[in-house]
Design a protein around this motif. Structure first.
Motif, PDB file in Angstrom:
ATOM      1  N   UNK A 196       0.822  -1.211   0.000  1.00 24.63           N
ATOM      2  CA  UNK A 196       0.000   0.000   0.000  1.00 24.63           C
ATOM      3  C   UNK A 196       0.854   1.259   0.000  1.00 24.63           C
ATOM      4  N   UNK A 197       2.053   1.168   0.548  1.00 20.47           N
ATOM      5  CA  UNK A 197       2.953   2.323   0.582  1.00 20.47           C
ATOM      6  C   UNK A 197       3.867   2.384  -0.637  1.00 20.47           C
ATOM      7  N   UNK A 198       3.603   1.536  -1.625  1.00 15.95           N
ATOM      8  CA  UNK A 198       4.289   1.674  -2.899  1.00 15.95           C
ATOM      9  C   UNK A 198       5.418   0.706  -3.160  1.00 15.95           C
ATOM     10  N   UNK A 199       5.453  -0.433  -2.474  1.00 23.37           N
ATOM     11  CA  UNK A 199       6.573  -1.362  -2.647  1.00 23.37           C
ATOM     12  C   UNK A 199       6.733  -1.801  -4.098  1.00 23.37           C
ATOM     13  N   UNK A 200       5.647  -2.196  -4.736  1.00 27.74           N
ATOM     14  CA  UNK A 200       5.751  -2.683  -6.125  1.00 27.74           C
ATOM     15  C   UNK A 200       6.191  -1.576  -7.076  1.00 27.74           C
ATOM     16  N   UNK A 201       5.679  -0.382  -6.871  1.00 32.78           N
ATOM     17  CA  UNK A 201       6.051   0.735  -7.742  1.00 32.78           C
ATOM     18  C   UNK A 201       7.524   1.082  -7.555  1.00 32.78           C
ATOM     19  N   UNK A 202       7.998   1.035  -6.318  1.00 28.15           N
ATOM     20  CA  UNK A 202       9.398   1.393  -6.069  1.00 28.15           C
ATOM     21  C   UNK A 202      10.365   0.387  -6.681  1.00 28.15           C
ATOM     22  N   UNK A 203      10.031  -0.898  -6.626  1.00 28.01           N
ATOM     23  CA  UNK A 203      10.960  -1.870  -7.221  1.00 28.01           C
ATOM     24  C   UNK A 203      10.940  -1.765  -8.740  1.00 28.01           C
ATOM     25  N   UNK A 204       9.779  -1.444  -9.327  1.00 25.37           N
ATOM     26  CA  UNK A 204       9.735  -1.231 -10.775  1.00 25.37           C
ATOM     27  C   UNK A 204      10.485   0.047 -11.145  1.00 25.37           C
ATOM     28  N   UNK A 205      10.357   1.068 -10.315  1.00 26.35           N
ATOM     29  CA  UNK A 205      11.128   2.288 -10.522  1.00 26.35           C
ATOM     30  C   UNK A 205      12.620   1.977 -10.457  1.00 26.35           C
ATOM     31  N   UNK A 206      13.020   1.170  -9.495  1.00 21.87           N
ATOM     32  CA  UNK A 206      14.422   0.788  -9.398  1.00 21.87           C
ATOM     33  C   UNK A 206      14.910   0.093 -10.645  1.00 21.87           C
ATOM     34  N   UNK A 207      14.068  -0.789 -11.197  1.00 18.26           N
ATOM     35  CA  UNK A 207      14.450  -1.487 -12.436  1.00 18.26           C
ATOM     36  C   UNK A 207      14.607  -0.515 -13.596  1.00 18.26           C
ATOM     37  N   UNK A 208      13.636   0.412 -13.730  1.00 16.25           N
ATOM     38  CA  UNK A 208      13.687   1.366 -14.833  1.00 16.25           C
ATOM     39  C   UNK A 208      14.914   2.272 -14.730  1.00 16.25           C
ATOM     40  N   UNK A 209      15.194   2.769 -13.543  1.00 12.12           N
ATOM     41  CA  UNK A 209      16.350   3.656 -13.376  1.00 12.12           C
ATOM     42  C   UNK A 209      17.657   2.897 -13.602  1.00 12.12           C
ATOM     43  N   UNK A 210      17.710   1.663 -13.173  1.00 11.53           N
ATOM     44  CA  UNK A 210      18.911   0.845 -13.375  1.00 11.53           C
ATOM     45  C   UNK A 210      19.189   0.668 -14.867  1.00 11.53           C
ATOM     46  N   UNK A 211      18.123   0.418 -15.614  1.00 10.22           N
ATOM     47  CA  UNK A 211      18.279   0.206 -17.059  1.00 10.22           C
ATOM     48  C   UNK A 211      18.591   1.513 -17.780  1.00 10.22           C
ATOM     49  N   UNK A 212      17.929   2.595 -17.403  1.00 13.77           N
ATOM     50  CA  UNK A 212      18.087   3.869 -18.119  1.00 13.77           C
ATOM     51  C   UNK A 212      19.421   4.554 -17.822  1.00 13.77           C
ATOM     52  N   UNK A 213      20.026   4.242 -16.680  1.00 13.08           N
ATOM     53  CA  UNK A 213      21.269   4.927 -16.305  1.00 13.08           C
ATOM     54  C   UNK A 213      22.446   3.962 -16.162  1.00 13.08           C
ATOM     55  N   UNK A 214      22.254   2.736 -16.632  1.00 17.21           N
ATOM     56  CA  UNK A 214      23.308   1.724 -16.548  1.00 17.21           C
ATOM     57  C   UNK A 214      23.769   1.530 -15.107  1.00 17.21           C
ATOM     58  N   UNK A 215      22.802   1.596 -14.204  1.00 17.84           N
ATOM     59  CA  UNK A 215      23.074   1.321 -12.800  1.00 17.84           C
ATOM     60  C   UNK A 215      23.614   2.487 -11.993  1.00 17.84           C
ATOM     61  N   UNK A 216      23.730   3.681 -12.596  1.00 19.63           N
ATOM     62  CA  UNK A 216      24.321   4.788 -11.831  1.00 19.63           C
ATOM     63  C   UNK A 216      23.341   5.382 -10.821  1.00 19.63           C
ATOM     64  N   UNK A 217      22.029   5.305 -11.075  1.00 20.14           N
ATOM     65  CA  UNK A 217      21.035   5.751 -10.102  1.00 20.14           C
ATOM     66  C   UNK A 217      20.559   4.549  -9.289  1.00 20.14           C
ATOM     67  N   UNK A 218      20.475   4.728  -7.992  1.00 20.76           N
ATOM     68  CA  UNK A 218      20.118   3.635  -7.099  1.00 20.76           C
ATOM     69  C   UNK A 218      18.923   4.008  -6.236  1.00 20.76           C
TER      70      UNK A 218
END
Length: 388
Positions: A196-218
């Protein structure tokens, strides 16, 4: 204040290091020279009892899931034994109002942290068929409580649930005089984690940022999962390298981890319990000069817009959150500007040092046998609901 007795603070639900309970309210009482007896679930949370001057601790069982009766009985026994030796008794869990039924404790204060009836909607341990009757029961309990107990509200939006006026002590945070502006590649979430506090959205956000920045954003999650479903979601994402998990971190350490971050996340879902509340994490991000990315819950959106220190993204939309983060990643001057605005706004309007006196005054009123009365209405910063 005529009474010299200590104050008894009791919780079996909240973590003993809960920021509002331990690091704001108890600290304010101790700073005012009022001793405190703190009964909480220290052992169950793996926390060593505090040894601060003026503070006495009592270990209680933890109320979790459907295993709540033992904790309620233990809390009742403590209050029955110690209430008369204390000038005020503050409880933080609505179930303790039930546990203490029949005990004569005229100096009992209920610190109302949330919309409990609305929160039942996301209690996975409660069978769905029981949630509506349980919510109705909670509303009856609240109305009975304000007839016989003193209330302090953590949000002005909670006032509509009650027929009388009560003191509001917002769940703000201490604001440092100066903070480092955003300079890292860390995207942080602060607080306990649930779906309810956004766990699924945050892990998907983590995946997207990892892919878009080659892991530089965490994406870094500073706080524990509240249930096994959330634990599984986070552990899987961490194993894939999409998020970094800190787990539970003491409040002061957690706030130090937040400093200098690029973004602070508040991606709560659109649920009744959140619609009248300000996520405390937003206050904490602003206070530490960190730009905010939040979902459009009414009070959270008002706060971010009034401060000019972040942006609002749709509910359950990891792609929109990723775009907001990437914009700040690419424009560091904008990130620093938002950080400056947030820190200045928090200093002006949401520093706990301006709220702690109202809390201590309310407790002292009860200790002196008086009724807690809310102060006269004052002018409010833009975007803030009235305190009643």
């Amino acid at each position: 204040m005529s009474s010299t007795k200590p104050v008894l603070v009791v919780t079996v639900v909240h973590h003993p290091e809960d920021a509002r309970i331990r690091h704001r309210e108890i600290a304010a009482l101790l700073d005012a020279g009022i001793p405190v007896t703190y009964a909480a679930s220290f052992s169950a949370h793996g926390v060593s009892p505090d040894t601060s001057p003026g503070l006495t601790t009592i270990d209680l069982p933890r109320a979790v899931g459907r295993r709540r009766l033992r904790a309620a009985r233990a809390a009742r026994a403590v209050v029955r034994r110690l209430a008369s030796q204390h000038g005020a008794v503050i409880v933080h869990d609505p179930e303790l109002l039930v546990a203490l039924a029949g005990l004569r404790v005229p100096h009992l204060i209920w610190d109302v942290h949330e919309d409990t009836a609305a929160a039942i909607e996301v209690k996975g341990w409660l069978p769905s068929a029981l949630r509506r009757p349980a919510a109705a029961g909670v509303r009856l309990l609240e109305r009975a409580a304000e007839r016989s107990r003193h209330l302090i509200l953590a949000e002005p939006g909670y006032a509509e649930r009650f027929s009388r006026q009560h003191v509001v002590v917002p769940n703000t945070t201490s604001v440092p005089a100066s903070v480092p502006l955003p300079h890292s590649n860390r995207v942080v979430y602060l607080g306990s984690v649930t779906v309810a506090r956004g766990a699924r959205v945050m892990v998907e956000l983590g995946r997207l940022l990892h892919e878009r920045t080659d892991g530089s954003l965490t994406v870094e999650i500073i706080g524990p999962p509240r249930d096994e479903e959330t634990r599984g979601i986070l552990d899987d994402a961490a194993a894939r390298g999409h998020v970094r998990l800190h787990g539970f971190v003491p409040n002061a350490t957690a706030l130090n981890l937040v400093e200098g971050s690029l973004v602070g996340l508040s991606l709560l879902r659109d649920l009744p319990n959140y619609r009248h509340s300000t996520p405390t994490k937003i206050y904490e991000y602003l206070a530490r000069g960190v730009p905010v990315v939040t979902t459009p819950l009414p009070v959270a959106e008002q706060l971010v817009e009034a401060s000019g220190a972040g942006c609002v993204v749709p509910f359950d939309d990891a792609a929109a959150a990723a775009e907001a983060v990437l914009r700040l990643h690419e424009d560091r001057e904008l990130a620093r500007d938002l950080g400056r605005r947030g820190h200045a706004y928090a200093q002006a309007h949401h520093d706990w040092s301006t709220q702690s006196g109202a809390f201590v005054a309310a407790v002292c009123a009860v200790m002196d046998g008086r009724i807690i009365r809310p102060p006269q209405a004052a002018s409010l910063p833009p975007g803030e609901p009235p305190h009643v």
